[in-house]
Enzyme design. Structure first.
Site, short mmCIF file in Angstrom:
data_model
loop_
_atom_site.label_atom_id
_atom_site.label_comp_id
_atom_site.label_asym_id
_atom_site.label_seq_id
_atom_site.Cartn_x
_atom_site.Cartn_y
_atom_site.Cartn_z
N ARG A 118 5.60 -21.82 35.18
CA ARG A 118 4.22 -21.73 35.20
C ARG A 118 3.52 -20.30 35.53
NH1 ARG A 118 5.69 -26.12 37.52
NH2 ARG A 118 5.40 -28.01 36.13
N LYS A 140 -2.77 -9.83 26.38
CA LYS A 140 -2.34 -11.07 25.10
C LYS A 140 -0.85 -10.85 25.00
CE LYS A 140 -6.38 -10.87 21.92
NZ LYS A 140 -6.70 -10.81 20.72
N GLU A 182 -4.31 3.01 15.91
CA GLU A 182 -5.00 2.33 16.76
C GLU A 182 -5.65 3.15 17.64
OE1 GLU A 182 -4.92 -1.09 16.70
OE2 GLU A 182 -3.04 -1.74 15.80
N LYS A 224 -10.08 0.56 25.60
CA LYS A 224 -9.66 -0.82 25.39
C LYS A 224 -9.42 -1.61 26.56
CE LYS A 224 -6.18 -4.31 24.07
NZ LYS A 224 -4.88 -4.66 23.43
N GLU A 234 -11.56 -12.80 24.63
CA GLU A 234 -12.18 -12.76 23.37
C GLU A 234 -13.26 -13.56 22.95
OE1 GLU A 234 -9.38 -10.98 20.59
OE2 GLU A 234 -10.38 -11.72 18.78
N ARG A 238 -14.52 -8.18 22.51
CA ARG A 238 -13.19 -8.15 22.15
C ARG A 238 -12.83 -7.96 20.75
NH1 ARG A 238 -7.85 -9.43 26.06
NH2 ARG A 238 -6.27 -8.26 24.74
N ASN A 242 -10.41 -5.84 16.49
CA ASN A 242 -9.79 -6.17 15.21
C ASN A 242 -10.35 -5.64 14.03
OD1 ASN A 242 -8.38 -8.33 16.39
ND2 ASN A 242 -10.25 -9.65 16.40
N HIS A 245 -8.19 -5.10 10.77
CA HIS A 245 -7.16 -6.17 11.06
C HIS A 245 -7.33 -6.99 10.15
CE1 HIS A 245 -6.15 -3.71 14.51
NE2 HIS A 245 -5.26 -4.45 14.75
N HIS A 249 -4.30 -7.41 7.96
CA HIS A 249 -3.36 -8.65 7.86
C HIS A 249 -3.15 -9.33 6.50
CE1 HIS A 249 -3.22 -13.30 8.43
NE2 HIS A 249 -2.17 -12.64 8.99
N HIS A 262 2.56 -2.65 11.06
CA HIS A 262 1.29 -3.10 11.22
C HIS A 262 -0.03 -1.96 11.47
CE1 HIS A 262 -1.93 -5.30 13.44
NE2 HIS A 262 -1.92 -4.26 14.36
N1 LIG Z 1 -0.45 -8.10 22.68
C1 LIG Z 1 -1.18 -7.36 21.93
O1 LIG Z 1 -2.58 -7.09 22.49
C2 LIG Z 1 -0.82 -6.83 20.78
C3 LIG Z 1 -1.60 -5.53 20.14
C4 LIG Z 1 -1.20 -5.09 19.16
C5 LIG Z 1 -0.01 -5.24 18.59
N2 LIG Z 1 0.82 -6.35 19.20
C6 LIG Z 1 1.97 -6.76 18.60
O2 LIG Z 1 3.09 -5.64 18.65
C7 LIG Z 1 4.09 -5.57 17.96
C8 LIG Z 1 4.15 -4.22 17.24
O3 LIG Z 1 4.60 -3.27 18.37
P1 LIG Z 1 5.17 -1.99 17.79
O4 LIG Z 1 4.52 -1.36 16.88
O5 LIG Z 1 5.52 -1.15 19.11
O6 LIG Z 1 6.64 -2.45 17.09
P2 LIG Z 1 8.31 -2.66 17.85
O7 LIG Z 1 8.03 -3.28 19.03
O8 LIG Z 1 9.00 -3.31 16.75
O9 LIG Z 1 8.72 -1.14 17.90
C9 LIG Z 1 8.80 -0.30 16.66
C10 LIG Z 1 10.36 0.13 16.34
O10 LIG Z 1 10.44 0.94 17.29
C11 LIG Z 1 11.62 1.01 18.04
N3 LIG Z 1 11.38 1.59 19.28
C12 LIG Z 1 10.57 1.27 20.40
N4 LIG Z 1 10.42 2.43 21.55
C13 LIG Z 1 11.24 3.38 20.94
C14 LIG Z 1 11.42 4.51 21.15
N5 LIG Z 1 11.08 5.17 22.48
N6 LIG Z 1 12.29 5.39 20.47
C15 LIG Z 1 12.73 5.00 19.38
N7 LIG Z 1 12.67 3.68 18.82
C16 LIG Z 1 11.80 3.18 19.57
C17 LIG Z 1 11.62 -0.48 18.23
O11 LIG Z 1 12.95 -0.85 18.55
C18 LIG Z 1 11.34 -1.10 16.81
O12 LIG Z 1 12.39 -0.82 16.09
C19 LIG Z 1 3.56 -6.88 16.94
O13 LIG Z 1 4.47 -7.79 17.04
C20 LIG Z 1 2.04 -7.02 17.18
O14 LIG Z 1 1.78 -8.17 17.10
C21 LIG Z 1 0.57 -7.04 20.22
ZN LIG Z 2 -3.45 -3.84 15.87
#
Ligand SMILES: NC(=O)c1ccc[n+]([C@@H]2O[C@H](COP(=O)([O-])OP(=O)(O)OC[C@H]3O[C@@H](n4cnc5c(N)ncnc54)[C@H](O)[C@@H]3O)[C@@H](O)[C@H]2O)c1
Ligand SMILES: [Zn+2]
Length: 366
Positions: A118, A140, A182, A224, A234, A238, A242, A245, A249, A262
């Site tokens: 939990r 999130k 972003e 942020k 949100e 907040r 988006n 987005h 999306h 993304h």
């Molecule tokens: N929680 C939130 O508020 C929020 C906000 C935006 C996005 N997200 C989520 O985040 C995800 C996207 O995140 P992302 O863009 O970081 O993608 P990711 O986590 O898939 O990383 C991108 C790639 O880079 C590699 N990588 C990571 N760090 C590295 C480094 N230092 N050197 C070399 N390679 C590296 C990873 O292994 C992966 O292959 C999505 O799932 C999205 O939904 C969440």
């Molecule tokens: Zn985003």
């Protein structure tokens, strides 16, 4: 190093930003309760940064979980591997989870921490630019379901965020640009000074100048954090985060997840939002051109995929989870740094925009 604070009462936490932070155990230790620590990472990041991270944890009872890399593994099945590790090690409610990786690892680990017994502590060590400026901040967490992205999750704030800018040196160029999208977003939403700074400093960012990165990450996290502090769950402001987005999306879904990153989809989506705003005379031609230029400068794609048509695009936009009672809600602009949420735009102008972007492509016709 710069330290910011996300101001959420008893759930407030620091964000440390700078080079060489993964060499400093003092940043981590105050946020670990008890002795039990589980580091969650993936098979790309583990060879790069796991050893360095484990060296910070000497003296603790440490476990590691190395997940397969990729958005396609952001699932309940993968989440279960984290629970397996926690239970096999008999970790208690006083354990701490550490997310070492990009947004995928951060989201999975955060959700594991939100639900294990939990709710237990967790710490974010984001290693992509996108994770450092966006996903690691704000609480999130979650995983995808076959029927929808990020559909299963929880709000769960970390104890601290440690963004070591040195980790960005191993990131590939496309991922770097995706993170820049972003950052541009915060400029467009409510930070015209950041936007103007980006116009002057994009070359420095693309060449991974450490000071430039640190400044951009710091400003982004500050923007942020302010929005999250004002509206953690949100229900209002907040949603401005988006921007781009809903269009983005549609691109991600329409092309199949993983084809466009993304951030790439969001970059193109922000430009579409600016174009729609311009069609309403809400922003000037100069403001539209500045938006287009910054997207191009960041080496982001600026036209939507020609494999999609406008009907498909609009259909996907219509089922976006931000819509209330089936009306499409968009974040639009009244200037650089002046965003607002609207379902009161002219649908015909949206249709025109999509037609002109997607249906004028000769490859689509005949
Ligand atoms: N929680 C939130 O508020 C929020 C906000 C935006 C996005 N997200 C989520 O985040 C995800 C996207 O995140 P992302 O863009 O970081 O993608 P990711 O986590 O898939 O990383 C991108 C790639 O880079 C590699 N990588 C990571 N760090 C590295 C480094 N230092 N050197 C070399 N390679 C590296 C990873 O292994 C992966 O292959 C999505 O799932 C999205 O939904 C969440
Ligand atoms: Zn985003």
């Amino acid at each position: 190093m710069q330290t910011l604070h996300v101001d959420l009462g008893t759930r407030s936490y620091p964000i440390h930003i700078g080079p060489k932070l993964l060499q400093n155990p003092e940043l981590l230790h105050p946020h670990i309760q008890g002795q039990e620590v589980l580091v969650v990472t993936n098979d790309t990041i583990a060879p790069l940064y796991l050893e360095q991270t484990l060296a910070l944890l000497e003296g603790y009872d440490v476990g590691t979980v190395i997940l397969p890399d990729g958005e396609q593994y952001k699932t309940l099945d993968t989440l279960n591997l984290v629970f397996d590790a926690l239970l096999e090690k008999h970790f208690t409610r006083r354990c701490t989870l550490i997310a070492l990786g990009g947004g995928v690892i951060g989201d999975i680990t955060g959700f594991a921490a939100a639900s294990y017994q939990r709710g237990v502590n967790f710490i974010q060590i984001p290693t992509t630019l996108l994770a450092q400026v966006d996903s690691s901040v704000g609480g999130k967490t979650g995983v995808n379901h076959a029927l929808g992205k990020n559909m299963i999750g929880a709000f769960h704030q970390p104890q601290c965020v440690i963004a070591d800018t040195d980790t960005l040196n191993t990131l590939d160029d496309r991922q770097l640009s995706a993170g820049l999208a972003e950052i541009i977003k915060y400029g467009l939403i409510n930070d015209p000074a950041l936007f103007a700074w980006l116009e002057e400093n994009m070359t420095e960012l693309l060449s991974r100048n450490s000071n430039a990165l640190m400044y951009a990450i710091e400003q982004s996290c500050r923007d942020k954090a302010d929005i999250v502090a004002a509206d953690e769950k949100e229900s209002g402001v907040r949603a401005l985060l988006n921007l781009g987005h809903t269009f983005g999306h549609a691109i991600e879904t329409g092309t199949g997840y993983g084809t466009w990153l993304h951030g790439e989809a969001v970059g193109c989506g922000m430009l579409m939002a600016a174009e729609l705003s311009f069609q309403h005379n809400w922003i000037s031609k100069t403001e539209l051109d500045r938006t287009a230029n910054i997207i191009k400068q960041a080496k982001l794609p600026f036209t939507p995929p020609t494999s999609m048509n406008s009907t498909q695009f609009l259909d996907i936009m219509s089922v976006d989870k931000k819509n209330i009672e089936k009306k499409i809600r968009l974040v639009l602009l009244k200037g650089i740094g002046k965003s607002f949420i609207s379902d009161d735009f002219d649908n015909a102008l949206l249709q025109d925009l999509l037609n002109s972007k997607l249906d004028s492509n000769p490859a689509q016709q005949g």
